[in-house]
Design a protein around this motif. Structure first.
Motif, PDB file in Angstrom:
ATOM      1  N   LYS A 210       0.976  -1.191  -0.042  1.00 24.30           N
ATOM      2  CA  LYS A 210       0.029   0.107  -0.108  1.00 24.30           C
ATOM      3  C   LYS A 210       0.870   1.292   0.158  1.00 24.30           C
ATOM      4  O   LYS A 210       1.720   1.176   0.981  1.00 24.30           O
ATOM      5  CB  LYS A 210      -0.813   0.067   1.161  1.00 24.30           C
ATOM      6  CG  LYS A 210      -1.840   1.205   1.441  1.00 24.30           C
ATOM      7  CD  LYS A 210      -2.859   1.023   2.464  1.00 24.30           C
ATOM      8  CE  LYS A 210      -3.684   2.279   2.520  1.00 24.30           C
ATOM      9  NZ  LYS A 210      -4.704   2.176   3.735  1.00 24.30           N
ATOM     10  N   CYS A 211       0.760   2.026  -1.045  1.00 27.34           N
ATOM     11  CA  CYS A 211       1.581   3.269  -1.119  1.00 27.34           C
ATOM     12  C   CYS A 211       0.828   4.376  -1.238  1.00 27.34           C
ATOM     13  O   CYS A 211      -0.155   4.498  -1.728  1.00 27.34           O
ATOM     14  CB  CYS A 211       2.316   3.102  -2.512  1.00 27.34           C
ATOM     15  SG  CYS A 211       3.308   1.657  -2.782  1.00 27.34           S
ATOM     16  N   ILE A 212       1.407   5.433  -0.527  1.00 34.11           N
ATOM     17  CA  ILE A 212       0.613   6.717  -0.129  1.00 34.11           C
ATOM     18  C   ILE A 212       1.637   7.884  -0.892  1.00 34.11           C
ATOM     19  O   ILE A 212       2.981   7.666  -0.477  1.00 34.11           O
ATOM     20  CB  ILE A 212       0.431   7.022   1.044  1.00 34.11           C
ATOM     21  CG1 ILE A 212      -0.401   5.851   1.840  1.00 34.11           C
ATOM     22  CG2 ILE A 212      -0.104   8.302   1.437  1.00 34.11           C
ATOM     23  CD1 ILE A 212      -0.791   6.115   3.125  1.00 34.11           C
ATOM     24  N   PHE A 213       1.201   8.545  -1.743  1.00 34.35           N
ATOM     25  CA  PHE A 213       1.772   9.561  -2.352  1.00 34.35           C
ATOM     26  C   PHE A 213       2.446  10.819  -1.296  1.00 34.35           C
ATOM     27  O   PHE A 213       1.332  11.129  -0.635  1.00 34.35           O
ATOM     28  CB  PHE A 213       1.196  10.418  -3.267  1.00 34.35           C
ATOM     29  CG  PHE A 213       0.693   9.478  -4.759  1.00 34.35           C
ATOM     30  CD1 PHE A 213       1.656   8.289  -4.995  1.00 34.35           C
ATOM     31  CD2 PHE A 213      -0.359   9.636  -5.398  1.00 34.35           C
ATOM     32  CE1 PHE A 213       1.158   7.450  -6.172  1.00 34.35           C
ATOM     33  CE2 PHE A 213      -0.402   8.969  -6.545  1.00 34.35           C
ATOM     34  CZ  PHE A 213       0.136   7.878  -6.887  1.00 34.35           C
TER      35      PHE A 213
ATOM     36  N   ILE B  87      -2.294   0.513  -4.441  1.00 38.15           N
ATOM     37  CA  ILE B  87      -2.091  -0.797  -3.881  1.00 38.15           C
ATOM     38  C   ILE B  87      -1.706  -1.460  -5.022  1.00 38.15           C
ATOM     39  O   ILE B  87      -2.074  -1.664  -6.110  1.00 38.15           O
ATOM     40  CB  ILE B  87      -3.131  -1.850  -3.418  1.00 38.15           C
ATOM     41  CG1 ILE B  87      -3.802  -0.834  -2.015  1.00 38.15           C
ATOM     42  CG2 ILE B  87      -2.478  -3.101  -2.906  1.00 38.15           C
ATOM     43  CD1 ILE B  87      -5.097  -1.689  -1.602  1.00 38.15           C
ATOM     44  N   ILE B  88      -0.197  -1.958  -5.042  1.00 39.53           N
ATOM     45  CA  ILE B  88       0.405  -2.707  -6.113  1.00 39.53           C
ATOM     46  C   ILE B  88       0.878  -3.922  -5.754  1.00 39.53           C
ATOM     47  O   ILE B  88       1.039  -4.115  -4.542  1.00 39.53           O
ATOM     48  CB  ILE B  88       1.536  -1.562  -6.555  1.00 39.53           C
ATOM     49  CG1 ILE B  88       2.775  -1.356  -5.420  1.00 39.53           C
ATOM     50  CG2 ILE B  88       1.196  -0.181  -7.047  1.00 39.53           C
ATOM     51  CD1 ILE B  88       3.846  -0.831  -5.668  1.00 39.53           C
TER      52      ILE B  88
ATOM     53  N   LEU C 231      10.026  -7.445  -4.230  1.00 40.47           N
ATOM     54  CA  LEU C 231      10.716  -6.283  -3.685  1.00 40.47           C
ATOM     55  C   LEU C 231      10.048  -6.216  -2.314  1.00 40.47           C
ATOM     56  O   LEU C 231       8.961  -6.697  -1.975  1.00 40.47           O
ATOM     57  CB  LEU C 231      10.232  -5.379  -4.477  1.00 40.47           C
ATOM     58  CG  LEU C 231      10.931  -4.846  -5.757  1.00 40.47           C
ATOM     59  CD1 LEU C 231      10.047  -3.755  -6.455  1.00 40.47           C
ATOM     60  CD2 LEU C 231      12.134  -4.643  -5.733  1.00 40.47           C
ATOM     61  N   ASP C 232      10.720  -5.217  -1.333  1.00 40.89           N
ATOM     62  CA  ASP C 232      10.444  -5.156  -0.287  1.00 40.89           C
ATOM     63  C   ASP C 232       9.499  -3.802  -0.032  1.00 40.89           C
ATOM     64  O   ASP C 232       9.881  -2.728  -0.935  1.00 40.89           O
ATOM     65  CB  ASP C 232      11.382  -5.140   0.901  1.00 40.89           C
ATOM     66  CG  ASP C 232      11.187  -4.930   2.419  1.00 40.89           C
ATOM     67  OD1 ASP C 232      10.026  -5.204   2.551  1.00 40.89           O
ATOM     68  OD2 ASP C 232      11.870  -4.562   3.245  1.00 40.89           O
ATOM     69  N   CYS C 233       8.466  -3.758   0.506  1.00 39.14           N
ATOM     70  CA  CYS C 233       7.725  -2.570   0.382  1.00 39.14           C
ATOM     71  C   CYS C 233       8.465  -1.224   0.691  1.00 39.14           C
ATOM     72  O   CYS C 233       8.246  -0.315   0.185  1.00 39.14           O
ATOM     73  CB  CYS C 233       6.460  -2.943   1.137  1.00 39.14           C
ATOM     74  SG  CYS C 233       5.085  -4.075   0.413  1.00 39.14           S
ATOM     75  N   ASP C 234       9.291  -1.254   1.862  1.00 42.27           N
ATOM     76  CA  ASP C 234       9.834  -0.206   2.399  1.00 42.27           C
ATOM     77  C   ASP C 234      11.079   0.240   1.428  1.00 42.27           C
ATOM     78  O   ASP C 234      11.458   1.391   1.577  1.00 42.27           O
ATOM     79  CB  ASP C 234      10.679  -0.820   3.761  1.00 42.27           C
ATOM     80  CG  ASP C 234       9.640  -0.995   4.754  1.00 42.27           C
ATOM     81  OD1 ASP C 234       8.457  -0.519   4.750  1.00 42.27           O
ATOM     82  OD2 ASP C 234       9.917  -1.767   5.724  1.00 42.27           O
TER      83      ASP C 234
ATOM     84  N   SER D 134       3.423  -2.842   3.616  1.00 43.67           N
ATOM     85  CA  SER D 134       2.911  -4.031   3.335  1.00 43.67           C
ATOM     86  C   SER D 134       1.472  -4.013   3.522  1.00 43.67           C
ATOM     87  O   SER D 134       1.049  -3.321   4.483  1.00 43.67           O
ATOM     88  CB  SER D 134       3.509  -5.190   4.282  1.00 43.67           C
ATOM     89  OG  SER D 134       2.835  -6.460   3.792  1.00 43.67           O
ATOM     90  N   TYR D 135       0.619  -4.210   2.473  1.00 45.66           N
ATOM     91  CA  TYR D 135      -0.642  -4.055   2.522  1.00 45.66           C
ATOM     92  C   TYR D 135      -1.623  -4.909   3.555  1.00 45.66           C
ATOM     93  O   TYR D 135      -2.443  -4.470   4.192  1.00 45.66           O
ATOM     94  CB  TYR D 135      -1.417  -4.576   1.317  1.00 45.66           C
ATOM     95  CG  TYR D 135      -2.931  -4.412   1.188  1.00 45.66           C
ATOM     96  CD1 TYR D 135      -3.340  -2.924   1.267  1.00 45.66           C
ATOM     97  CD2 TYR D 135      -3.756  -5.470   0.924  1.00 45.66           C
ATOM     98  CE1 TYR D 135      -4.677  -2.784   1.238  1.00 45.66           C
ATOM     99  CE2 TYR D 135      -5.273  -5.151   0.640  1.00 45.66           C
ATOM    100  CZ  TYR D 135      -5.541  -3.811   1.091  1.00 45.66           C
ATOM    101  OH  TYR D 135      -6.864  -3.596   0.858  1.00 45.66           O
ATOM    102  N   GLY D 136      -0.988  -5.895   4.247  1.00 47.24           N
ATOM    103  CA  GLY D 136      -1.407  -6.706   5.255  1.00 47.24           C
ATOM    104  C   GLY D 136      -1.498  -6.323   6.538  1.00 47.24           C
ATOM    105  O   GLY D 136      -1.729  -6.705   7.524  1.00 47.24           O
TER     106      GLY D 136
END
Length: 87
Positions: free
Chosen positions: A28-31, A43-44, A49-52, A84-86
């Motif tokens: 989950k990415c926030i601009f 959400i991608i 890849l690691d989300c961080d 991470s989205y979870g």
């Protein structure tokens, strides 16, 4: 001969079980550079890849030039914070 077939089948089953357990990573990415509204979250799927580690997200458009060359043209580039989205 029969022993070799059994070992081969067990190895094949083991590989299939391992590949079935693989999960895609969803982030989950926030601009960071856009005001907080519903369009500033995405959400991608980030397989491998690691989300961080994701710090920038770009939207690209497929273009074809007059001489027939295909290319991707960046339309927008945003700084993002992903998790991470979870979580």
């Amino acid at each position: 001969m029969m022993k070799n077939k059994i070992i081969f089948l067990l190895s094949l089953c083991f590989v299939l079980v391992l590949s079935a357990c693989h999960k895609d990573t969803q982030c989950k990415c926030i601009f960071d550079d856009v005001m907080n509204d519903s369009a500033s979250e995405r959400i991608i799927a980030a397989d491998g890849l690691d989300c961080d580690d994701i710090t920038e997200m770009a939207e690209e458009r497929h273009v074809t030039t007059s001489d027939g060359t295909h290319a991707l043209q960046r339309v927008e580039v945003h700084k993002v914070s992903c998790r991470s989205y979870g979580e």
